[in-house]
Design a protein around this motif. Structure first.
Motif, PDB file in Angstrom:
ATOM      1  N   ILE A  88      14.875   4.627  10.395  1.00 50.00           N
ATOM      2  CA  ILE A  88      13.885   5.499   9.758  1.00 50.00           C
ATOM      3  C   ILE A  88      12.836   4.636   9.051  1.00 50.00           C
ATOM      4  O   ILE A  88      13.051   3.440   8.829  1.00 50.00           O
ATOM      5  CB  ILE A  88      14.546   6.481   8.751  1.00 50.00           C
ATOM      6  N   THR A  89      11.736   5.257   8.691  1.00 54.43           N
ATOM      7  CA  THR A  89      10.722   4.533   7.920  1.00 54.43           C
ATOM      8  C   THR A  89      11.270   4.321   6.511  1.00 54.43           C
ATOM      9  O   THR A  89      11.794   5.266   5.909  1.00 54.43           O
ATOM     10  CB  THR A  89       9.426   5.379   7.842  1.00 54.43           C
ATOM     11  N   PRO A  90      11.178   3.093   5.954  1.00 47.88           N
ATOM     12  CA  PRO A  90      11.748   2.854   4.622  1.00 47.88           C
ATOM     13  C   PRO A  90      11.027   3.654   3.538  1.00 47.88           C
ATOM     14  O   PRO A  90       9.852   4.007   3.687  1.00 47.88           O
ATOM     15  CB  PRO A  90      11.527   1.353   4.381  1.00 47.88           C
ATOM     16  N   GLY A  91      11.718   3.916   2.448  1.00 49.49           N
ATOM     17  CA  GLY A  91      11.076   4.505   1.273  1.00 49.49           C
ATOM     18  C   GLY A  91      11.660   5.844   0.855  1.00 49.49           C
ATOM     19  O   GLY A  91      12.097   6.643   1.690  1.00 49.49           O
ATOM     20  N   GLU A  92      11.600   6.070  -0.464  1.00 50.49           N
ATOM     21  CA  GLU A  92      12.148   7.289  -1.071  1.00 50.49           C
ATOM     22  C   GLU A  92      11.462   8.546  -0.516  1.00 50.49           C
ATOM     23  O   GLU A  92      12.073   9.609  -0.421  1.00 50.49           O
ATOM     24  CB  GLU A  92      11.921   7.207  -2.603  1.00 50.49           C
ATOM     25  N   GLN A  93      10.181   8.428  -0.133  1.00 54.72           N
ATOM     26  CA  GLN A  93       9.455   9.609   0.374  1.00 54.72           C
ATOM     27  C   GLN A  93      10.090  10.152   1.650  1.00 54.72           C
ATOM     28  O   GLN A  93       9.758  11.258   2.075  1.00 54.72           O
ATOM     29  CB  GLN A  93       7.984   9.256   0.684  1.00 54.72           C
TER      30      GLN A  93
END
Ligand code: NAD
Length: 511
Positions: free
Chosen positions: A233-238
């Motif tokens: 997945i694309t990294p990051g909390e969003q």
């Protein structure tokens, strides 16, 4: 020489003798209790001998009996080693050829058990001295232990994993924490280089479905092999969202995951929470391995079974309790973690140290290096709290120290401005102000600053953060309970604070 015996170490009252006799029975060997051997040899109770001849004479006998026992114990045997035997360097050296299992017990529990037996134990006559000795002895047990049997963990279940350790199925550097909780037990394998050694031997009959993010997957994805399918997945909390969860569920279907499959969550807390939640709900629940690669995840999020995703309104608002089938912590992967992410992890270490107090707090407040012993202490602190209260109904709430304001900051800034650990650091400052712990707050502020963590809240109005605290998941009716802490080691969950005090504590962050 064979593979060595299981040797149970730990404080008096921990249950070493019971553990050794249960293990020996299962293994078809001998249970050897060095305290019982000593009493037979001295022809008197340990207390009486101590009083007549003193501790030095007793320790000499104890050392000899321990060394003789360790020299003859074979791989089917199990030894309960007297609580003080590890004060001898020769005994500690002799343990190297065995599997040393630290049977953990809280000081108060040990005191109650020892008091109940009525046996005359010379070092258990005074409660204060007993509790101080419990604290003082922890480090020697921790250093000697290859495995940690958490209070409440079932030994029969644990044996399978202890034998995997004994028989060298994991790298020689591996240590094992046997975690317990109301809904299940699981092994936490710990050691530098564990991932590099490969994981082919672990649960080989289950197909693995690897979920990671693009950064971590590129760095470490191949270490999990063999895998049936992989999703990055694309990294990051969003991306810790319901939409992303749906994408994971549908990928699991397309890739053919069944109830005989295991989801492997390789990454930081975002991947762990998201993939854990998808595993908890896919076909009403399939197993998940947590393989944490950030400091936040290694000391906190991979442990304890909380999984979930954020809503725009509030953090971690949809989720499930789903204990992992296995956790694998390899501190070597932290070498590639960017310094800002290491700093964010330090905030969770700091939180854990404030909750634990004692040696852990003393280590962290003096800003000593975060070595493996410290990581293991954080892990065992968290697992100890979860074992007592898996579902946040009481004592587990202490783990939310700093999180009510921290989560509110994250939600109020759209999960984009602050890393989770950074927001927790700010939340700790607010919690300590609300606790009236002014000197401690200054100390924590200096530690955050020394790690380049934010100590000033920017980009959001006080009232918006205060309003966001009302979405805290612990809220009941119109009340949001806070965790306060006036003194390290003594968190107080369920405390009420006034709106004015909360507003002032948050406003001060922006000053
Ligand atoms: N479930 C729980 O009990 C619990 C506890 C604490 C925090 N959390 C959650 O954890 C999340 C925060 O986790 P986080 O701080 O790990 O953030 P994260 O998962 O976003 O990871 C941070 C960044 O580090 C990168 N990264 C990860 N490992 C790396 C490595 N070894 N080398 C190089 N780069 C690497 C990632 O790609 C990402 O960009 C939050 O959503 C928080 O709510 C959950």
């Amino acid at each position: 020489m064979g593979a060595g015996a299981l040797v149970f170490i730990g404080f008096m009252g921990a249950g070493k003798s019971t553990a050794a006799s249960t293990a020996a029975q299962r293994l078809g060997g001998e249970a050897i209790d060095t305290d019982a051997l000593l009493e037979a040899e001295l022809r008197t109770e340990i207390g009486a001998y101590f009083d007549r001849h003193g501790e030095t004479a007793f320790r000499e006998h104890e050392e000899r009996v321990a060394l003789e026992t360790l020299a003859r114990a074979g791989e089917r045997d199990a030894v309960a080693l007297g609580g003080g035997a590890l004060s001898s360097a020769r005994v500690r050296a002799a343990l190297a050829s065995h599997v040393t299992v630290f049977v953990e017990v809280a000081a108060e529990v040990a005191w109650q058990r020892v008091s109940l037996t009525g046996a005359d134990r010379p070092l258990a006559r005074d409660r204060e001295a007993f509790i101080a000795l419990h604290g003082a002895r922890q480090e020697v047990y921790e250093r000697a232990a290859k495995a940690f049997l958490m209070q409440g963990a079932n030994l029969i279940w644990a044996l399978e994993h202890l034998l995997a350790l004994r028989d060298g199925r994991w790298a020689a550097s591996a240590r094992l924490v046997l975690a317990a909780s109301a809904s299940g037990s699981y092994p936490v394998w710990f050691g530098s280089g564990l991932l590099a050694g490969g994981l082919r031997h672990a649960e080989p009959d289950r197909e693995r479905f690897l979920v990671s993010d693009e950064t971590v997957g590129r760095l470490y994805g191949d270490r999990i092999s063999p895998v049936a399918a992989k999703l990055l997945i694309t990294p990051g909390e969003q991306h810790k969202t319901l939409a992303q969860a749906e994408a994971v569920w549908r990928w699991l279907v397309a890739a053919g995951a069944t109830r005989a499959s295991t989801v492997v969550a390789l990454g930081g807390g975002v991947v762990g929470d998201l993939a854990g939640f998808c595993a908890a709900t896919y076909q009403r629940g399939i197993p998940v391995w947590q393989v944490p690669t950030t400091l936040v995840a290694q000391v906190d999020s991979a442990l304890g079974g909380k999984t979930g995703v954020d809503l725009p309104e509030a953090k971690n608002y949809v989720g499930a309790y789903h204990q992992p089938a296995l956790v694998l912590v390899d501190p070597a992967v932290l070498e590639t973690l960017p310094p800002v992410e290491v700093a964010a992890g330090f905030a969770e270490v700091l939180k854990t140290a404030l909750i634990a107090g004692g040696e852990l707090w003393s280590h962290v407040r003096h800003d000593r290096p975060l070595d493996e012993l410290v990581l293991l202490r954080c892990i065992r602190t968290k697992l100890g709290v979860v074992a007592a209260d898996e579902r946040d109904s009481g004592v587990r709430q202490v783990l939310n120290l700093g999180h009510t304001v921290g989560h509110a900051i994250e939600a109020a800034t759209g999960y984009a401005r602050y890393r989770h650990g950074e927001a927790v650091g700010l939340g700790l400052l607010a919690a300590l102000r609300l606790s009236g712990a002014d000197a401690l707050r200054s100390e924590v502020l200096s530690l955050l600053g020394a790690h380049q963590l934010p100590t000033v809240l920017e980009g959001v109005e006080t009232d918006i953060v205060v309003a966001a605290t009302r979405h805290d998941k612990k809220r009941t009716a119109d009340r949001v309970p806070f965790v306060l802490l006036a003194d390290p080691g003594h968190p107080e969950p369920g405390r009420e604070v006034t709106d004015d005090d909360l507003r002032a504590a948050v406003a001060e962050l922006g000053a």
